[in-house]
Scaffold this motif. Structure first.
Motif, PDB file in Angstrom:
ATOM      1  N   HIS A  48       0.799  -1.224   0.000  1.00  0.00           N
ATOM      2  CA  HIS A  48       0.000   0.000   0.000  1.00  0.00           C
ATOM      3  C   HIS A  48       0.831   1.272   0.000  1.00  0.00           C
ATOM      4  O   HIS A  48       0.287   2.350  -0.265  1.00  0.00           O
ATOM      5  CB  HIS A  48      -0.911   0.011   1.231  1.00  0.00           C
ATOM      6  CG  HIS A  48      -0.172   0.218   2.519  1.00  0.00           C
ATOM      7  ND1 HIS A  48       0.824  -0.639   2.946  1.00  0.00           N
ATOM      8  CD2 HIS A  48      -0.260   1.178   3.456  1.00  0.00           C
ATOM      9  CE1 HIS A  48       1.299  -0.211   4.099  1.00  0.00           C
ATOM     10  NE2 HIS A  48       0.657   0.885   4.427  1.00  0.00           N
ATOM     11  N   ASP A  49       2.128   1.192   0.305  1.00  0.00           N
ATOM     12  CA  ASP A  49       2.885   2.447   0.373  1.00  0.00           C
ATOM     13  C   ASP A  49       3.125   2.990  -1.029  1.00  0.00           C
ATOM     14  O   ASP A  49       3.117   2.263  -2.020  1.00  0.00           O
ATOM     15  CB  ASP A  49       4.191   2.270   1.157  1.00  0.00           C
ATOM     16  CG  ASP A  49       5.306   1.608   0.358  1.00  0.00           C
ATOM     17  OD1 ASP A  49       5.765   2.217  -0.619  1.00  0.00           O
ATOM     18  OD2 ASP A  49       5.732   0.493   0.724  1.00  0.00           O
ATOM     19  N   LEU A  50       3.341   4.290  -1.095  1.00  0.00           N
ATOM     20  CA  LEU A  50       3.551   4.994  -2.355  1.00  0.00           C
ATOM     21  C   LEU A  50       4.979   5.503  -2.452  1.00  0.00           C
ATOM     22  O   LEU A  50       5.236   6.636  -2.873  1.00  0.00           O
ATOM     23  CB  LEU A  50       2.542   6.146  -2.477  1.00  0.00           C
ATOM     24  CG  LEU A  50       1.077   5.707  -2.577  1.00  0.00           C
ATOM     25  CD1 LEU A  50       0.140   6.896  -2.441  1.00  0.00           C
ATOM     26  CD2 LEU A  50       0.814   4.952  -3.878  1.00  0.00           C
ATOM     27  N   GLY A  51       5.914   4.629  -2.054  1.00  0.00           N
ATOM     28  CA  GLY A  51       7.327   4.975  -2.153  1.00  0.00           C
ATOM     29  C   GLY A  51       7.669   6.182  -1.314  1.00  0.00           C
ATOM     30  O   GLY A  51       7.436   6.194  -0.102  1.00  0.00           O
ATOM     31  N   PRO A  52       8.222   7.247  -1.917  1.00  0.00           N
ATOM     32  CA  PRO A  52       8.668   8.404  -1.147  1.00  0.00           C
ATOM     33  C   PRO A  52       7.538   9.168  -0.469  1.00  0.00           C
ATOM     34  O   PRO A  52       7.792   9.982   0.416  1.00  0.00           O
ATOM     35  CB  PRO A  52       9.357   9.275  -2.197  1.00  0.00           C
ATOM     36  CG  PRO A  52       8.764   8.860  -3.498  1.00  0.00           C
ATOM     37  CD  PRO A  52       8.503   7.391  -3.354  1.00  0.00           C
ATOM     38  N   LEU A  53       6.294   8.918  -0.860  1.00  0.00           N
ATOM     39  CA  LEU A  53       5.163   9.559  -0.192  1.00  0.00           C
ATOM     40  C   LEU A  53       4.736   8.795   1.047  1.00  0.00           C
ATOM     41  O   LEU A  53       3.910   9.283   1.822  1.00  0.00           O
ATOM     42  CB  LEU A  53       3.973   9.665  -1.158  1.00  0.00           C
ATOM     43  CG  LEU A  53       4.213  10.418  -2.468  1.00  0.00           C
ATOM     44  CD1 LEU A  53       2.941  10.421  -3.303  1.00  0.00           C
ATOM     45  CD2 LEU A  53       4.698  11.833  -2.203  1.00  0.00           C
ATOM     46  N   GLY A  54       5.262   7.620   1.240  1.00  0.00           N
ATOM     47  CA  GLY A  54       4.882   6.803   2.378  1.00  0.00           C
ATOM     48  C   GLY A  54       3.511   6.191   2.189  1.00  0.00           C
ATOM     49  O   GLY A  54       3.058   5.929   1.073  1.00  0.00           O
ATOM     50  N   ALA A  55       2.818   5.985   3.308  1.00  0.00           N
ATOM     51  CA  ALA A  55       1.521   5.316   3.272  1.00  0.00           C
ATOM     52  C   ALA A  55       0.365   6.289   3.082  1.00  0.00           C
ATOM     53  O   ALA A  55      -0.765   5.853   2.859  1.00  0.00           O
ATOM     54  CB  ALA A  55       1.320   4.525   4.562  1.00  0.00           C
ATOM     55  N   ALA A  56       0.607   7.595   3.182  1.00  0.00           N
ATOM     56  CA  ALA A  56      -0.468   8.581   3.040  1.00  0.00           C
ATOM     57  C   ALA A  56      -1.057   8.504   1.636  1.00  0.00           C
ATOM     58  O   ALA A  56      -0.357   8.723   0.647  1.00  0.00           O
ATOM     59  CB  ALA A  56       0.058   9.986   3.329  1.00  0.00           C
ATOM     60  N   VAL A  57      -2.335   8.200   1.551  1.00  0.00           N
ATOM     61  CA  VAL A  57      -2.948   7.944   0.251  1.00  0.00           C
ATOM     62  C   VAL A  57      -3.037   9.234  -0.560  1.00  0.00           C
ATOM     63  O   VAL A  57      -3.277  10.320  -0.023  1.00  0.00           O
ATOM     64  CB  VAL A  57      -4.339   7.304   0.433  1.00  0.00           C
ATOM     65  CG1 VAL A  57      -5.342   8.300   1.017  1.00  0.00           C
ATOM     66  CG2 VAL A  57      -4.844   6.728  -0.875  1.00  0.00           C
TER      67      VAL A  57
END
Length: 824
Positions: free
Chosen positions: A325-334
């Motif tokens: 679910h993580d977005l790489g450098p954005l972390g887990a914040a959707v």
């Protein structure tokens, strides 16, 4: 005058609709602190010194990276480890462990019912309203809702919302994220209303001439009143194609049933993701009290023994990937723009399916898959009643498993993209003689809540599940790896189908190549990278060609979900045992910076049947290797190609048939690869130019690709995935930053530090380079290139205008790029 009256009437209607149901996103002006603060439940608590944040928010992604974060001395049983060892970077080396508090306020009109909907909260969420505990939900990945009507003020005062979250050490085996990392909504309604996820819509009969649509609507607090529901079915173009107007009492708590016929339906599929809407207006005593919209697709699903999976009556095999679910450098914040970017890249690769490994997804992902055309396997658990992690979900399974399953099923059962449920991934329970009972318990919940979709489970212990009945009782037996046992499983199981629920686990680093070139398991190097020749894999897994062959050779295989579509934070196999600074995976077809690895084009050459592929590797910059053997691969959809080095032909290669490749077994270690790759294994390196000319089935030259030895690094080249963005404060542009020579050729050995600045209607959000050992923080405005490239992410402000992005590095000319933001 008539126009003024009409405007007033429209305004009144709008206010009336607002009064019935309102959904408000609680995103701005949250207060946050890291650490425990039990006094924060009090309404009078002073939180002015806390940080002001916007939700979704991931507190841990800002780092710092550190080896000491969540060290785990464990033996990973599913990887056949028998002795415990220190695992470093297993959860990304980020400070996700600990407690955090969030506070905000909200208002509810007098006389209204109110629910808070959390799309996900990591984790063990305790929710307080006006100083009182309103609810608890332990699993951080699941959506949940709380009726807060008993706790709210009805006299005009603001309500205080406080949320306590706690991530325990050794509660995950990848980076889980931290905080309110998904959206929070306030839903206000009349007393009689459709509750959260209160409809169930199915399409029991589908054919070209017509489709039947069945809608079940739950109505809360109906009592013994007559309930009238008027439902319109709207086509993808927004036209009314069916209407039902029914009045009846709600008997014994049963849902309100309506049935429709839709003529000449437009069927949902990955190629034609047509979406309909059912708009239901609810009346009590001749007064409208609610309006509820259910978006859906018309399509049919079928699993046929020996034949496989059918969508809308057409046979197809899953060309899927697993994604964390993580977005790489954005972390887990959707972020919707980031999810859309990922899906756009996967769609071009030919991917048509997503497995949400190994937990419930963000609702935005499922909605995008509906819209963009991806089939989905939704999965809730990585462990059941037996632990994988010391503080994992097994602590809650007995009390919470059914509640979590029901939430997931009711939340997503109306989505056409969802075609299969998975009840778990590599759970230790599969080993137990009576483990099938737990699997049956979970599968029965799926069948009860949604009888329209099949159920699977990702199983990796083939001997156990074939012998104890675990695999035999599932609708669809799903196997993680163990490709060499598919035929045995097919012959022993009653379903006569096999799903590759998790496949490959090939490891590679973008732009990194190791010599000699050979197929290897658990290959390790001093630089903690893996080879881009796509011939290295973990001990439990394999390279992609084996899964391609299973799909091609056996009709009863129903496709695969590759591990993984994108690299993710944590699980840096094979560098997970005391191997810091490795802290992100190497499994991805696309790296952590959203840059494709070579393997992307291998999958594209097989899966994308709409546009041709020709990709050549490796790069041609091997100073000091002059005269040494440097194999050249071509990943192409064309059947044949010829290699030239500085104008000299190294001959043609063509893809072999199944029989031709099998004849090489025992003589050529890459016999199977020759079905799917073109390989020139004996090419002495000499600086200059590689050229591969591809030929079509008739032998005619159809395409060519040139790779050159580059000159001195000269300047920075910037390429944005989009140049026009929404001025909503959320939209993102992904900017590829490339170090190139004067002719624009990528300098693949250049890893210099690049600095960024952003001015105007946007802000710098993050950057990443795809190096699983890089410890530069994502949110700082600097990042070293890796294999000559990296990605910077720019986020819009809530204003229209221009965004000026600039990248600078010592020794080369900088680059500038202008983007534009517009109001929708």
């Amino acid at each position: 005058m008539k126009k003024k009256v009409l405007l007033c009437l429209l305004s009144f209607c709008s206010l009336f609709a607002w009064a019935q149901r309102q959904e408000t996103l609680l995103e701005k002006n949250w207060k946050f602190t890291k650490g425990d603060a039990p006094e924060a439940v009090q309404e009078t608590f002073d939180d002015t010194q806390w940080e002001t944040v916007t939700v979704p928010h991931d507190w841990a992604i800002y780092g710092p990276f550190d080896r000491s974060h969540d060290l785990q001395n464990v033996a990973v049983k599913q990887n056949f480890e028998t002795q415990a060892s220190v695992k470093t970077g297993r959860t990304g080396g980020l400070p996700y462990v600990g407690t955090g508090w969030y506070r905000t306020t909200f208002e509810v009109p007098a006389g209204k019912e109110a629910s808070l909907v959390f799309d996900g909260a990591m984790s063990e969420a305790r929710v307080y309203v006006n100083g009182k505990e309103a609810g608890f939900w332990p699993l951080g990945y699941n959506s949940f809702h709380i009726d807060v009507t008993p706790y709210i003020y009805t006299d005009g005062r603001k309500n205080t919302l406080a949320v306590r979250l706690e991530n325990r050490p050794q509660s995950s085996r990848w980076y889980p994220g931290a905080g309110l990392y998904r959206n929070v909504r306030l839903v206000t309604t009349e007393k009689v209303h459709v509750p959260v996820w209160g409809t169930q819509l199915t399409t029991p009969h589908v054919e070209a001439s017509y489709a039947s649509v069945k809608l079940l609507t739950t109505v809360a607090h109906a009592g013994d009143k007559d309930i009238r529901i008027v439902t319109e079915i709207l086509s993808p173009e927004g036209k009314v194609v069916a209407v039902k107007d029914n009045t009846r009492k709600i008997n014994h708590g049963m849902p309100f049933e309506q049935n429709f016929l839709v003529d000449a339906p437009k069927l949902w599929s990955p190629e034609t993701p047509f979406l309909y809407k059912a708009v239901s207006k609810i009346y009590v005593d001749n007064r409208q009290v609610d309006e509820y919209t259910t978006r859906f697709g018309i399509r049919s699903l079928e699993i046929v023994p020996d034949k496989g999976f059918f969508l809308n009556g057409k046979h197809r095999k899953f060309q899927g990937v697993c994604n964390h679910h993580d977005l790489g450098p954005l972390g887990a914040a959707v972020n919707v723009a980031a999810l859309r970017r990922q899906l756009t890249m996967l769609k071009d690769m030919g991917c048509d399916a997503i497995r949400t490994a190994h937990n419930m997804p963000a609702p935005e992902l499922v909605e995008l898959c509906d819209e963009m055309g991806f089939m989905m396997m939704l999965e809730p658990f990585d462990e059941w009643d037996i632990a994988k992690c010391e503080n994992g979900y097994h602590r809650f399974f007995g009390e919470w498993a059914e509640k979590d399953m029901v939430n997931m099923l009711r939340h997503y059962r109306n989505h056409p993209s969802v075609v299969m449920w998975s009840i778990g991934n590599e759970v230790p329970t599969q080993w137990k003689p009576e483990g099938y009972k737990v699997a049956s318990f979970l599968q029965d919940i799926c069948h009860r809540e949604d009888p329209t979709r099949p159920v699977t489970c990702g199983m990796d212990q083939v001997s156990s599940v074939l012998g104890n009945g675990f695999a035999a009782m599932l609708d669809v037996p799903g196997f993680n790896y163990r490709a060499h046992r598919y035929v045995e499983a097919y012959n022993r199981l009653p379903q006569n189908i096999v799903l590759g629920s998790e496949t490959s686990s090939t490891v590679s680093s973008r732009g990194v190549y190791k010599f000699p070139v050979r197929k290897r398991g658990d290959a390790k190097y001093e630089d903690h990278q893996s080879s881009g020749y796509d011939l290295e894999h973990c001990s439990w897994s394999n390279v992609p060609d084996e899964d391609f062959a299973l799909a091609d050779d056996y009709p009863w295989t129903i496709g695969q979900f590759v591990w993984t579509g994108f690299d993710y934070l944590g699980e840096p196999s094979p560098y997970d045992t005391d191997a810091w600074p490795s802290h992100s995976s190497l499994f991805g077809i696309i790296d952590l910076a959203s840059l494709p690895k070579d393997r992307y084009y291998l999958y594209r050459s097989i899966w994308n049947r709409k546009s041709p592929t020709l990709h050549v590797l490796p790069h041609w910059n091997w100073q000091g290797r002059e005269g040494e053997n440097t194999p050249v691969f071509a990943y192409t959809s064309y059947p044949e190609a010829e290699l030239f080095v500085n104008g000299k032909s190294y001959g043609k290669q063509r893809k072999l048939t199944r029989e031709e490749s099998q004849a090489l077994q025992g003589k050529d270690s890459l016999w199977l690869q020759r079905r799917y790759r073109l390989m020139w294994m004996d090419v002495p390196y000499e600086p200059g130019e590689l050229k591969v000319v591809a030929y079509d089935a008739s032998g005619k030259a159809a395409d060519e690709k040139v790779v050159r030895t580059v000159g001195k690094p000269h300047h920075i080249e910037l390429v944005a995935d989009r140049t026009e963005l929404a001025a909503d404060g959320k939209d993102l542009a992904y900017i590829t930053v490339r170090i190139v020579d004067k002719d624009g050729n990528l300098c693949p050995m250049d890893n210099r530090l690049v600095h960024f600045s952003v001015k105007g209607a946007g802000t710098y959000r993050a950057s990443a380079n795809g190096d699983p050992t890089c410890l530069y923080l994502f949110h700082e405005n600097r990042m070293p290139a890796f294999s000559g490239a990296l990605t910077a992410i720019v986020q819009t402000k809530e204003e229209a205008g221009e965004i000026c992005f600039e990248a600078k590095a010592k020794g080369v000319k900088g680059g500038k790029l202008t983007l534009r933001t517009v109001r929708e």
